[in-house]
Scaffold this motif. Structure first.
Motif, PDB file in Angstrom:
ATOM      1  N   SER A 308       0.646  -0.959  -0.057  1.00 10.77           N
ATOM      2  CA  SER A 308       0.023  -0.216   0.023  1.00 10.77           C
ATOM      3  C   SER A 308       1.000   1.253  -0.237  1.00 10.77           C
ATOM      4  CB  SER A 308      -0.856   0.149   1.330  1.00 10.77           C
ATOM      5  OG  SER A 308      -0.032   0.502   2.516  1.00 10.77           O
ATOM      6  N   GLY A 309       2.108   1.124  -0.140  1.00 11.66           N
ATOM      7  CA  GLY A 309       3.264   2.294  -0.214  1.00 11.66           C
ATOM      8  C   GLY A 309       3.924   2.397   1.255  1.00 11.66           C
ATOM      9  N   LYS A 310       3.298   1.892   2.503  1.00  7.97           N
ATOM     10  CA  LYS A 310       3.804   1.823   3.598  1.00  7.97           C
ATOM     11  C   LYS A 310       3.870   0.513   4.117  1.00  7.97           C
ATOM     12  CE  LYS A 310       4.793   6.479   3.693  1.00  7.97           C
ATOM     13  NZ  LYS A 310       6.378   6.709   3.570  1.00  7.97           N
ATOM     14  N   PRO A 311       4.627   0.201   5.315  1.00  6.07           N
ATOM     15  CA  PRO A 311       4.492  -1.209   5.851  1.00  6.07           C
ATOM     16  C   PRO A 311       3.244  -1.176   6.404  1.00  6.07           C
ATOM     17  CG  PRO A 311       6.402   0.003   6.604  1.00  6.07           C
ATOM     18  CD  PRO A 311       5.807   0.638   5.600  1.00  6.07           C
ATOM     19  N   GLN A 312       2.431  -2.413   6.408  1.00  9.53           N
ATOM     20  CA  GLN A 312       1.142  -2.871   7.011  1.00  9.53           C
ATOM     21  C   GLN A 312       1.039  -4.457   7.051  1.00  9.53           C
ATOM     22  OE1 GLN A 312      -0.704  -0.685   8.272  1.00  9.53           O
ATOM     23  NE2 GLN A 312      -0.357   1.260   7.259  1.00  9.53           N
ATOM     24  N   LEU A 313       0.164  -4.807   7.916  1.00  6.44           N
ATOM     25  CA  LEU A 313       0.370  -6.250   8.262  1.00  6.44           C
ATOM     26  C   LEU A 313      -1.211  -6.590   7.203  1.00  6.44           C
ATOM     27  CD1 LEU A 313       0.380  -6.853  11.961  1.00  6.44           C
ATOM     28  CD2 LEU A 313       2.071  -6.877  10.532  1.00  6.44           C
ATOM     29  N   TYR A 314      -0.978  -8.104   6.525  1.00  6.87           N
ATOM     30  CA  TYR A 314      -1.612  -8.752   5.958  1.00  6.87           C
ATOM     31  C   TYR A 314      -1.684  -9.943   6.253  1.00  6.87           C
ATOM     32  CZ  TYR A 314      -1.400  -4.666   2.816  1.00  6.87           C
ATOM     33  OH  TYR A 314      -1.373  -3.377   1.996  1.00  6.87           O
ATOM     34  N   GLN A 315      -2.960 -10.779   6.013  1.00  9.68           N
ATOM     35  CA  GLN A 315      -3.210 -11.905   5.983  1.00  9.68           C
ATOM     36  C   GLN A 315      -3.354 -12.828   5.097  1.00  9.68           C
ATOM     37  OE1 GLN A 315      -6.254 -12.946   9.299  1.00  9.68           O
ATOM     38  NE2 GLN A 315      -5.769 -15.257   9.165  1.00  9.68           N
ATOM     39  N   ILE A 316      -2.664 -13.912   4.787  1.00 12.35           N
ATOM     40  CA  ILE A 316      -2.942 -14.767   3.512  1.00 12.35           C
ATOM     41  C   ILE A 316      -2.870 -16.106   3.797  1.00 12.35           C
ATOM     42  CG2 ILE A 316      -0.462 -15.090   3.044  1.00 12.35           C
ATOM     43  CD1 ILE A 316      -1.080 -14.751   0.093  1.00 12.35           C
ATOM     44  N   SER A 317      -3.955 -17.039   3.088  1.00 21.39           N
ATOM     45  CA  SER A 317      -4.095 -18.396   3.159  1.00 21.39           C
ATOM     46  C   SER A 317      -3.062 -19.128   2.462  1.00 21.39           C
ATOM     47  CB  SER A 317      -5.381 -18.669   2.537  1.00 21.39           C
ATOM     48  OG  SER A 317      -5.406 -20.281   2.205  1.00 21.39           O
ATOM     49  N   VAL A 318      -2.760 -20.039   3.281  1.00 18.04           N
ATOM     50  CA  VAL A 318      -1.607 -20.975   2.307  1.00 18.04           C
ATOM     51  C   VAL A 318      -2.128 -21.888   1.078  1.00 18.04           C
ATOM     52  CG1 VAL A 318      -0.371 -21.533   4.543  1.00 18.04           C
ATOM     53  CG2 VAL A 318      -2.091 -23.134   4.018  1.00 18.04           C
ATOM     54  N   SER A 319      -3.507 -21.686   0.884  1.00 21.99           N
ATOM     55  CA  SER A 319      -4.012 -22.540  -0.296  1.00 21.99           C
ATOM     56  C   SER A 319      -3.633 -21.399  -1.521  1.00 21.99           C
ATOM     57  CB  SER A 319      -5.566 -22.489  -0.177  1.00 21.99           C
ATOM     58  OG  SER A 319      -5.882 -21.263  -0.207  1.00 21.99           O
ATOM     59  N   PRO A 324      -4.030 -11.631  -0.323  1.00 19.55           N
ATOM     60  CA  PRO A 324      -4.116 -11.230   1.218  1.00 19.55           C
ATOM     61  C   PRO A 324      -5.015 -10.293   1.392  1.00 19.55           C
ATOM     62  CG  PRO A 324      -2.074 -10.836  -0.322  1.00 19.55           C
ATOM     63  CD  PRO A 324      -2.947 -11.326  -1.118  1.00 19.55           C
ATOM     64  N   GLN A 325      -5.433 -10.247   2.762  1.00 18.32           N
ATOM     65  CA  GLN A 325      -6.316  -9.344   3.392  1.00 18.32           C
ATOM     66  C   GLN A 325      -5.586  -8.681   4.344  1.00 18.32           C
ATOM     67  OE1 GLN A 325      -9.446  -9.314   2.417  1.00 18.32           O
ATOM     68  NE2 GLN A 325      -9.064 -11.183   1.136  1.00 18.32           N
ATOM     69  N   ARG A 326      -5.737  -7.120   4.134  1.00 18.39           N
ATOM     70  CA  ARG A 326      -5.118  -6.411   5.093  1.00 18.39           C
ATOM     71  C   ARG A 326      -5.822  -6.233   6.317  1.00 18.39           C
ATOM     72  NH1 ARG A 326      -3.677   0.085   3.425  1.00 18.39           N
ATOM     73  NH2 ARG A 326      -3.029   0.654   5.508  1.00 18.39           N
ATOM     74  N   LEU A 327      -4.799  -6.208   7.289  1.00 16.67           N
ATOM     75  CA  LEU A 327      -5.165  -6.332   9.030  1.00 16.67           C
ATOM     76  C   LEU A 327      -4.983  -4.837   9.560  1.00 16.67           C
ATOM     77  CD1 LEU A 327      -3.750  -9.724   9.990  1.00 16.67           C
ATOM     78  CD2 LEU A 327      -6.191  -9.156   9.507  1.00 16.67           C
ATOM     79  N   THR A 328      -4.090  -4.201   9.048  1.00 17.27           N
ATOM     80  CA  THR A 328      -3.847  -2.777   9.968  1.00 17.27           C
ATOM     81  C   THR A 328      -4.139  -1.786   8.914  1.00 17.27           C
ATOM     82  OG1 THR A 328      -1.749  -2.865   9.350  1.00 17.27           O
ATOM     83  CG2 THR A 328      -2.216  -3.862  11.493  1.00 17.27           C
ATOM     84  N   PHE A 329      -4.614  -0.587   9.400  1.00 19.22           N
ATOM     85  CA  PHE A 329      -5.012   0.694   8.783  1.00 19.22           C
ATOM     86  C   PHE A 329      -4.826   1.816   9.164  1.00 19.22           C
ATOM     87  CE2 PHE A 329      -7.919  -2.709   7.518  1.00 19.22           C
ATOM     88  CZ  PHE A 329      -7.904  -2.849   6.033  1.00 19.22           C
ATOM     89  N   ASP A 330      -4.639   1.818  10.636  1.00 20.25           N
ATOM     90  CA  ASP A 330      -4.171   3.121  11.291  1.00 20.25           C
ATOM     91  C   ASP A 330      -2.496   3.205  11.402  1.00 20.25           C
ATOM     92  OD1 ASP A 330      -6.741   3.503  12.056  1.00 20.25           O
ATOM     93  OD2 ASP A 330      -6.586   2.498  14.160  1.00 20.25           O
ATOM     94  N   GLY A 331      -2.093   4.368  10.938  1.00 21.28           N
ATOM     95  CA  GLY A 331      -0.732   4.550  10.941  1.00 21.28           C
ATOM     96  C   GLY A 331       0.020   4.393   9.875  1.00 21.28           C
ATOM     97  N   LYS A 332       1.262   4.561   9.825  1.00 20.72           N
ATOM     98  CA  LYS A 332       2.136   4.542   8.399  1.00 20.72           C
ATOM     99  C   LYS A 332       3.149   3.514   8.716  1.00 20.72           C
ATOM    100  CE  LYS A 332       2.489   9.456   7.489  1.00 20.72           C
ATOM    101  NZ  LYS A 332       3.598  10.600   7.703  1.00 20.72           N
ATOM    102  N   TYR A 333       3.195   2.912   9.797  1.00 20.98           N
ATOM    103  CA  TYR A 333       4.135   1.911   9.767  1.00 20.98           C
ATOM    104  C   TYR A 333       3.693   0.716  10.674  1.00 20.98           C
ATOM    105  CZ  TYR A 333       9.041  -0.119   9.632  1.00 20.98           C
ATOM    106  OH  TYR A 333      10.299  -0.828   9.534  1.00 20.98           O
TER     107      TYR A 333
END
Lengths: 431, 178
Positions: A308-319, A324-333
């Motif tokens: 997204s331009g800045k580091p964020q956490l995502y979740q991804i299935s091993v299948s 990936p689904q984004r988990l964090t939205f607040d803040g730049k890092y």
């Protein structure tokens, strides 16, 4: 000014020769449960100063952040047997729970450690166990007793009869930096050198069975991932692709490692099957994808991505072909996730301007809470029972390990007398 | 050691001169505008003004010449950015042309970050810094075979302080001729 800082750091690096962690509780005893640990009686032998069982239990209970042990000087009696306990007196001074016990030498080097835990208000025994111990296992038995007490009173599995590992960096004046990979008990005792190198060592992580460590070592001039059996000291080089070999994370069943490789041009997350050595690419994006960790069910991973331009956490299935689904939205890092064993909470590093703190994301509600103060906190790692987070911090400009309760209320510092200490990893509780 | 001091000295000079070395953020906003004033930029163009202190020869021996533009071998970056900006574009071009003109020369590109942020993310970020420099070098005709990339992330700081002064010196890619 720079010269001054440099010499200051160098002086503190060479002040001691033995790397011992000293733990001090720095914040928060309010709301902790009042408990009394009566010093154990030693029969058939003299108490060892370095294996004072009841003192170790007292210290563990205090470090858990959930108990406020009564100081020895405030003890009103020293009961040795259940029939010696006068519950109304303990009730009078506001004690909820009481522990008594002893250590008996059975033969040369052979000990029997017994303890009882009482509910003072009800005037009844909650727990009573006896353990066999050797001279060398006395500290471990004390930690196991702490775990039993905590489990009985809080419902949480204890986390003290376990090992932590960490990397230290030492620099003597005029010499190159020496990197050490070490393991120790959770209270800093029994430290063991696993690897010494003149090149960086990074990202140690325990196998789910607590028998092996995976880590990144630059000892051959490039980053490579090793698996190190801590009992046999045998090492296996498992990843040496061109470019980055980093961020190892064990699958919950211990058969696979998630790793970061840049061999295809860009840092992406891959899964390495440890027996077949087969490699599967998990992410494919032009941005940075790294720092993967597994959800406890082994079906998905959480990782850091700058897509997204800045580091964020995502979740991804091993299948295959998962998005990936984004988990964090607040803040730049938001980076470097650690997942609690129940899979409900993620701790990670949250940065804003020049301040980096440990934060906790509650997956059910999506709420985020910062639990440390910064300014440069990193490498958070949940304790096996999820009640504490171990992380790397700085105290007076010096890197130290610290721990905070998951609710942010209790903090403690694990200061190393020698060198910088960083990148903690906490093993499972010994069985 | 002398080399190190030299690099550090140049680093300080460059950092002080470069308007694009900023403490934070807006990495992508600071475009390479080739502004004047910095040492390297002033000697960058071919056929530049006479009387310059540095030489821009790409003869094989130039690499050992302390007065060569090639003596500067550290490229500095903005926070969380892997974009080569400002006068460092010119500096990298000089090295690219040198490598192109000297096929037997080879370099190791070492990527670094400051201590802020997480360690493994910083390894990835430092790798991208080194890769940006590699792309620029190759654009000038250097061959991929001449360039080895290694990322150290925040593990090998050039300066040990915990402030912007140190951080700006640590966000870097170093060209090490072999």
């Amino acid at each position: 000014m720079k010269r001054y800082l440099l010499s200051l750091i160098l002086i503190s690096f060479c002040s001691a020769s033995q790397a011992v962690l000293n733990i001090e509780i720095t914040e928060g005893v309010e709301g902790s449960l009042p408990i009394a640990v009566v010093p154990f009686q030693w029969v058939g032998g003299v108490k060892f100063a370095d294996a004072d069982v009841s003192a170790i239990i007292t210290s563990d209970l205090a470090r858990s952040g959930k108990f406020a042990p009564l100081p020895d000087k405030d003890l009103i009696a020293y009961p040795k047997q259940p029939e010696d306990v006068h519950f109304p007196s303990w009730r009078m001074i506001g004690i909820d729970h009481l522990i008594i016990g002893g250590v008996k030498q059975e033969a040369e080097g052979q000990y029997q450690v017994h303890f009882r835990l009482f509910d003072v208000l009800k005037g009844e025994q909650l727990l009573g166990y006896s353990f066999a111990a050797t001279r060398n296992s006395l500290r471990s038995v004390a930690h196991r007793i702490s775990d039993h007490i905590i489990k009985s009173l809080t419902g949480l599995p204890g986390a003290f009869d376990a090992r932590i590992s960490y990397v230290t960096a030492k620099q003597l004046p005029g010499k190159a930096v020496t990197y050490l990979l070490q393991a120790a008990d959770t209270d800093g005792f029994n430290s063991q050198n696993l690897l010494t190198s003149n090149e960086p060592i990074m990202s140690p992580v325990w196998s789910p069975d607590g028998e092996r460590l995976a880590y990144v070592s630059f000892e051959h001039g490039v980053p490579e991932i090793f698996i190190h059996d801590i009992h046999t000291a045998k090492r296996e080089l498992v990843s040496k692709f061109k470019g980055i070999n980093g961020a190892p994370a064990w699958s919950p069943d211990g058969t696979r490692l998630a790793i970061t490789l840049s061999k295809d041009g860009n840092p992406d997350v891959y899964i390495l099957d440890l027996s077949s050595k087969r490699l599967k690419r998990l992410t494919k994006h032009w941005s940075i994808d790294t720092e993967a960790v597994w959800m406890p069910d082994g079906k998905s991973l959480v990782f850091t991505s700058s897509r997204s331009g800045k580091p964020q956490l995502y979740q991804i299935s091993v299948s295959a072909n998962a998005k990936p689904q984004r988990l964090t939205f607040d803040g730049k890092y938001n980076a470097n996730a650690s997942i609690s064993r129940d899979g409900k909470t993620i701790s990670f590093v949250q940065g804003e301007n020049n301040v980096f703190r440990v934060a906790v994301l509650y997956l059910e509600t999506g709420l985020v809470q910062q639990v440390t103060d910064g300014p440069l906190d990193e490498s958070p790692e949940f304790s096996p029972n999820g009640s504490m987070i171990l992380y790397a911090s700085q105290h007076k400009g010096k890197p130290v390990l610290a721990a905070v309760s998951t609710d942010g209320r209790h903090k403690q510092r694990l200061g190393l007398s020698d060198g910088e200490v960083r990148e903690p990893a906490w093993s499972v509780v010994k069985k | 050691m002398k080399n190190y001091l030299l690099i550090l000295l140049m680093a300080v000079t460059l950092a002080a001169c470069d308007p694009n070395v900023k403490p934070d953020g807006d990495a992508d906003g600071s475009a390479a505008d080739g502004s004047t004033g910095a040492q390297v930029g002033a000697v960058g163009g071919e056929g530049g003004a006479a009387g310059q202190a540095l030489s821009a020869s790409y003869e094989a021996s130039a690499i050992n010449d302390a007065n060569s533009v090639l003596a500067a071998r550290v490229i500095y970056f903005d926070f969380d950015s892997s974009k080569v900006v400002g006068d460092f574009v010119e500096l990298v071009k000089h090295h690219g042309r040198y490598l192109s003109a000297n096929a037997s020369a080879s370099i190791r590109l070492e990527g670094h970050t400051d201590e802020r942020g997480t360690r493994e993310y910083n390894v990835a970020l430092a790798d991208r810094r080194a890769q940006s420099v590699k792309r620029l070098l190759m654009f000038q005709g250097a061959s991929s075979d001449q360039i080895t990339v290694i990322s150290y992330g925040e593990e090998k700081p050039a300066s040990l302080g915990h402030d912007e002064e140190s951080w700006s010196l640590n966000r870097r890619a170093e060209l090490v001729y072999q």
